[in-house]
Write a protein that holds these residues in place. Sequence first.
Motif, PDB file in Angstrom:
ATOM      1  N   CYS A 297     -14.480 -22.228   7.647  1.00  0.00           N
ATOM      2  CA  CYS A 297     -14.307 -21.697   9.194  1.00  0.00           C
ATOM      3  C   CYS A 297     -14.904 -20.123   9.212  1.00  0.00           C
ATOM      4  N   GLY A 298     -14.467 -19.463   8.379  1.00  0.00           N
ATOM      5  CA  GLY A 298     -14.915 -18.091   8.477  1.00  0.00           C
ATOM      6  C   GLY A 298     -16.380 -17.866   8.332  1.00  0.00           C
ATOM      7  N   TYR A 299     -17.039 -18.653   7.360  1.00  0.00           N
ATOM      8  CA  TYR A 299     -18.311 -18.632   6.995  1.00  0.00           C
ATOM      9  C   TYR A 299     -19.223 -18.887   8.188  1.00  0.00           C
ATOM     10  N   LEU A 300     -18.726 -20.248   8.830  1.00  0.00           N
ATOM     11  CA  LEU A 300     -19.472 -20.640   9.932  1.00  0.00           C
ATOM     12  C   LEU A 300     -19.211 -19.657  11.050  1.00  0.00           C
ATOM     13  N   GLN A 301     -18.324 -18.648  11.477  1.00  0.00           N
ATOM     14  CA  GLN A 301     -18.374 -17.986  12.316  1.00  0.00           C
ATOM     15  C   GLN A 301     -19.157 -16.498  12.141  1.00  0.00           C
ATOM     16  N   VAL A 302     -19.062 -16.342  10.740  1.00  0.00           N
ATOM     17  CA  VAL A 302     -19.821 -15.092  10.457  1.00  0.00           C
ATOM     18  C   VAL A 302     -21.352 -15.397  10.563  1.00  0.00           C
ATOM     19  N   LEU A 362     -13.062 -10.488  -1.655  1.00  0.00           N
ATOM     20  CA  LEU A 362     -14.455 -10.057  -2.015  1.00  0.00           C
ATOM     21  C   LEU A 362     -15.157 -10.173  -0.579  1.00  0.00           C
ATOM     22  N   GLN A 363     -14.934 -11.458  -0.113  1.00  0.00           N
ATOM     23  CA  GLN A 363     -15.679 -11.753   1.230  1.00  0.00           C
ATOM     24  C   GLN A 363     -15.166 -10.866   2.292  1.00  0.00           C
ATOM     25  N   GLY A 364     -13.853 -10.764   2.173  1.00  0.00           N
ATOM     26  CA  GLY A 364     -12.917  -9.993   3.348  1.00  0.00           C
ATOM     27  C   GLY A 364     -13.516  -8.560   3.171  1.00  0.00           C
ATOM     28  N   THR A 365     -13.418  -8.000   2.289  1.00  0.00           N
ATOM     29  CA  THR A 365     -14.047  -6.512   2.020  1.00  0.00           C
ATOM     30  C   THR A 365     -15.554  -6.367   2.361  1.00  0.00           C
ATOM     31  N   LEU A 366     -16.379  -7.380   2.008  1.00  0.00           N
ATOM     32  CA  LEU A 366     -17.824  -7.207   2.457  1.00  0.00           C
ATOM     33  C   LEU A 366     -17.919  -6.988   3.876  1.00  0.00           C
ATOM     34  N   LEU A 367     -17.064  -8.155   4.648  1.00  0.00           N
ATOM     35  CA  LEU A 367     -17.299  -8.070   5.946  1.00  0.00           C
ATOM     36  C   LEU A 367     -16.660  -6.696   6.834  1.00  0.00           C
ATOM     37  N   LEU A 368     -15.710  -6.430   6.113  1.00  0.00           N
ATOM     38  CA  LEU A 368     -14.908  -5.044   6.762  1.00  0.00           C
ATOM     39  C   LEU A 368     -15.943  -4.120   6.927  1.00  0.00           C
ATOM     40  N   TYR A 449     -12.876 -10.736  11.425  1.00  0.00           N
ATOM     41  CA  TYR A 449     -13.271 -12.005  10.282  1.00  0.00           C
ATOM     42  C   TYR A 449     -13.196 -11.452   9.076  1.00  0.00           C
ATOM     43  N   GLY A 450     -13.221 -10.206   8.829  1.00  0.00           N
ATOM     44  CA  GLY A 450     -12.999  -9.396   7.519  1.00  0.00           C
ATOM     45  C   GLY A 450     -11.632  -9.612   7.295  1.00  0.00           C
ATOM     46  N   SER A 451     -10.773  -9.277   8.389  1.00  0.00           N
ATOM     47  CA  SER A 451      -9.219  -9.239   7.973  1.00  0.00           C
ATOM     48  C   SER A 451      -8.810 -10.721   7.739  1.00  0.00           C
ATOM     49  N   TYR A 452      -9.488 -11.744   8.083  1.00  0.00           N
ATOM     50  CA  TYR A 452      -8.973 -13.235   8.043  1.00  0.00           C
ATOM     51  C   TYR A 452      -9.302 -13.459   6.670  1.00  0.00           C
ATOM     52  N   PHE A 453     -10.309 -13.053   6.185  1.00  0.00           N
ATOM     53  CA  PHE A 453     -10.627 -13.559   4.777  1.00  0.00           C
ATOM     54  C   PHE A 453      -9.610 -12.922   3.829  1.00  0.00           C
ATOM     55  N   ILE A 454      -9.283 -11.563   4.188  1.00  0.00           N
ATOM     56  CA  ILE A 454      -8.141 -10.759   3.330  1.00  0.00           C
ATOM     57  C   ILE A 454      -7.011 -11.397   3.471  1.00  0.00           C
ATOM     58  N   VAL A 455      -6.394 -11.927   4.495  1.00  0.00           N
ATOM     59  CA  VAL A 455      -5.284 -12.944   4.679  1.00  0.00           C
ATOM     60  C   VAL A 455      -5.361 -13.714   3.849  1.00  0.00           C
ATOM     61  N   PHE A 460      -3.435 -16.950  -0.975  1.00  0.00           N
ATOM     62  CA  PHE A 460      -3.619 -17.558  -2.306  1.00  0.00           C
ATOM     63  C   PHE A 460      -2.834 -16.943  -3.408  1.00  0.00           C
ATOM     64  N   ILE A 461      -2.628 -15.614  -3.208  1.00  0.00           N
ATOM     65  CA  ILE A 461      -1.832 -14.770  -4.269  1.00  0.00           C
ATOM     66  C   ILE A 461      -0.397 -15.430  -3.971  1.00  0.00           C
ATOM     67  N   LEU A 462       0.140 -15.245  -2.885  1.00  0.00           N
ATOM     68  CA  LEU A 462       1.662 -15.544  -2.662  1.00  0.00           C
ATOM     69  C   LEU A 462       1.850 -17.170  -3.263  1.00  0.00           C
ATOM     70  N   SER A 463       0.780 -18.078  -2.930  1.00  0.00           N
ATOM     71  CA  SER A 463       0.787 -19.476  -3.367  1.00  0.00           C
ATOM     72  C   SER A 463       0.867 -19.638  -4.681  1.00  0.00           C
ATOM     73  N   LEU A 464       0.137 -18.654  -5.586  1.00  0.00           N
ATOM     74  CA  LEU A 464       0.121 -18.762  -7.057  1.00  0.00           C
ATOM     75  C   LEU A 464       1.466 -18.080  -7.465  1.00  0.00           C
ATOM     76  N   CYS A 465       2.205 -17.144  -6.824  1.00  0.00           N
ATOM     77  CA  CYS A 465       3.212 -16.420  -7.163  1.00  0.00           C
ATOM     78  C   CYS A 465       4.583 -17.409  -7.020  1.00  0.00           C
ATOM     79  N   VAL A 466       4.373 -18.197  -5.811  1.00  0.00           N
ATOM     80  CA  VAL A 466       5.614 -19.257  -5.560  1.00  0.00           C
ATOM     81  C   VAL A 466       5.412 -20.471  -6.487  1.00  0.00           C
ATOM     82  N   GLN A 467       4.185 -20.915  -6.942  1.00  0.00           N
ATOM     83  CA  GLN A 467       3.789 -21.971  -7.988  1.00  0.00           C
ATOM     84  C   GLN A 467       4.673 -21.553  -9.271  1.00  0.00           C
ATOM     85  N   ARG A 468       4.322 -19.965  -9.620  1.00  0.00           N
ATOM     86  CA  ARG A 468       4.716 -19.831 -11.116  1.00  0.00           C
ATOM     87  C   ARG A 468       6.225 -19.519 -11.204  1.00  0.00           C
ATOM     88  N   ALA A 469       6.719 -19.022  -9.811  1.00  0.00           N
ATOM     89  CA  ALA A 469       8.277 -19.031  -9.715  1.00  0.00           C
ATOM     90  C   ALA A 469       8.867 -20.310  -9.672  1.00  0.00           C
TER      91      ALA A 469
END
Length: 487
Positions: A297-302, A362-368, A449-455, A460-469
Motif C-alpha cells: 500500500c505504502g509502496y504504491l502510494q510513494v 528504514l523505509q519510513g526514515t528514507l521517506l521522511l 507516507y514516511g510516518s506510515y512506515f514508521i508506524v 511489528f515491534i509491539l507484535s513481537l513484544c506481545v508474542q514473546r510475553a
Amino acid sequence: MTARAYCLDMTISWRVLLPLCAFGFLKEFRPSESFVTNYLLGPDKNFTKSEVNQDIYPVGTYSNLSLLVLVFLITDYARYKPVIILEGVAGVLTYCLIIWGQDVSTIQVAEVFYGLFMATEVAYLTYIYAMCDKQDYQKVSGYVRSGILFGRFVSGVVSQLTVDLNVLSYHQLNFLTLSGVSSSVVVAVLLPSVEKSMYFHQQSVPQCESNPACEGSTASLPNQDQEMNAFAANTFEDINLQQQDSQSNDNQLNSIIPSQTGSVIPSALRAMKHDFLSAYSNNHVLKWSMWWALATCGYLQVTSYMQMLWQVSAEKNNVKLYNGVVDALYTLIGSISTWYVGRHKLNLAHHTYLILTLCCLLQGTLLLISAGIVHLWTQYILYIFFKILYHSTMVLASSEVAMRLEAESHALIFGFNMFLALCFQSIFTFVVAAKGGLQLQIQNQFYVYGSYFIVLGIGFILSLCVQRACMLISQQRCNKMNPSECP
C-alpha cells in the motif's frame, strides 16, 4: 503433457522461464513512465498539477482495486495464460489512449485500462507456481522479479539517453513503450498452457474407471459390443439386447456429466473458502501477508506520487531531471539483490518480525528525509534504497507465503493480499491526495507516507513484544502445572 512435466528433478525448464521472463521484461519496458508527470504537465498535454494529482492519478488506483477482485477470481478459471495475454492487451490500450488522448476524461479512461494492466499482474506472478514444485518457489520468484527489474533498468537507460541526447521527446517515448507492451502480447501467446488449475480444472474429463457410476461403460460402447456379440453368437436377438444395454449405459453416463458440470462452481467456491481459511490460519503466512498488504500500500502510494516531489525539487533548484537514471540504477541493483535473495535459501520462520520491523523503519526514515529536503539527487538516492528494500523483501514474502500454502491457491492468496493493499491505498489516496480529502501539498504527503512506515515498524515491534510475553506467560503456567511436559 501436464504442467508438471516442465519441472523435472527440481530443475525449472527454460522453456517456461525464458518466455515468462521475456514477458516481464517487455511489459516493464516503458521508457515513457520515467517522465510521465513531465509529459502530462508539459506542452504535449498541458494539464495542471491539480488535474494530474487529484483527477488523473487516483483513477488508476480505484480502477486497480475494483478490477482486481474479478481478476484473481477468474485467473484460476481461465488457467493463467489468457489473463496474462489480457495484461498485455490492457497495456496496449493504455498507451494508445495516452498518446492520442488530449483531454482529462480520455486520460482517465487510460488510467482505467492501466488499472486493469496492473490488476492482471497477479496471473503473471502466480503462473510460475502452477508450473513447478514448492522447493523451487524461492528460486523462480527471484528469476521472475529479476526479469521485471531488468526490463525497468533498460527502460530507464533508454529514456534518459534519448531525452538527454535529444533523440526523442517525451511524447515520442510513448511509442517505444507501446512497442514494448505490444511485443509482450506476442510473447504471452507463446507461454506454455497450464492444463490443470486448482479449483475449476482439476480434471478435464470424467474418469469412468474411478467413478462407480460409470463402471462397465467402457466395455459397452455400441461398436465394441456389436463386434463381441457377433463373434460370440451370430444372432440378431443378442445384438439388439446388447445395444439396449449400451444405450442404457450411455444415458447413465450423460446424466452424470451435466451433474458434475453443474456442481463445478459451487464446489470450486467451497474449495476457495477452505484454502482461504487454511492459509490465513497459518501464523507465518498471516505475518508475511500483513506486511505484503500494508507495505505494498505504502509502496504504491510513494511510486505514484514521487515524480511530483521530484518536479517540485527540480523547479525550486532550477535543475534538470534525471528520472531515467534513477529508474535504471534502482532496477539494476534491485535485480541483483533479488536474484541473490532468490538463489539462497533462508530460514526466516524465527526472524519474521525482526526483518519486517527493520524494513519498515528504514523505509519510513528514507521517506521522511526525502520530504524534509529539496535536494534532488539526495531524493533520488533515498528513493533507490527505498525500492531495493521493498523488492528484496517481496521476493522473500512471496516465496515464504507460497511455500506454506497447503494447496496451489497462489492466485487466490496473492490476489487477496494485493486486494487488501489496494483497499488501503484507495483510502490513502482519497484522504491524503484526491478531491474530497485533505488534498495535501506533495511534501506534506511524503511526511504522511514516511510516518506510515514508521508506524508499521512500531506495530511489528509491539507484535513481537506481545508474542514473546504470551510465550513467557504460557511457559510459566506450564512450569507451575506440569514442568515435565513443558517444551
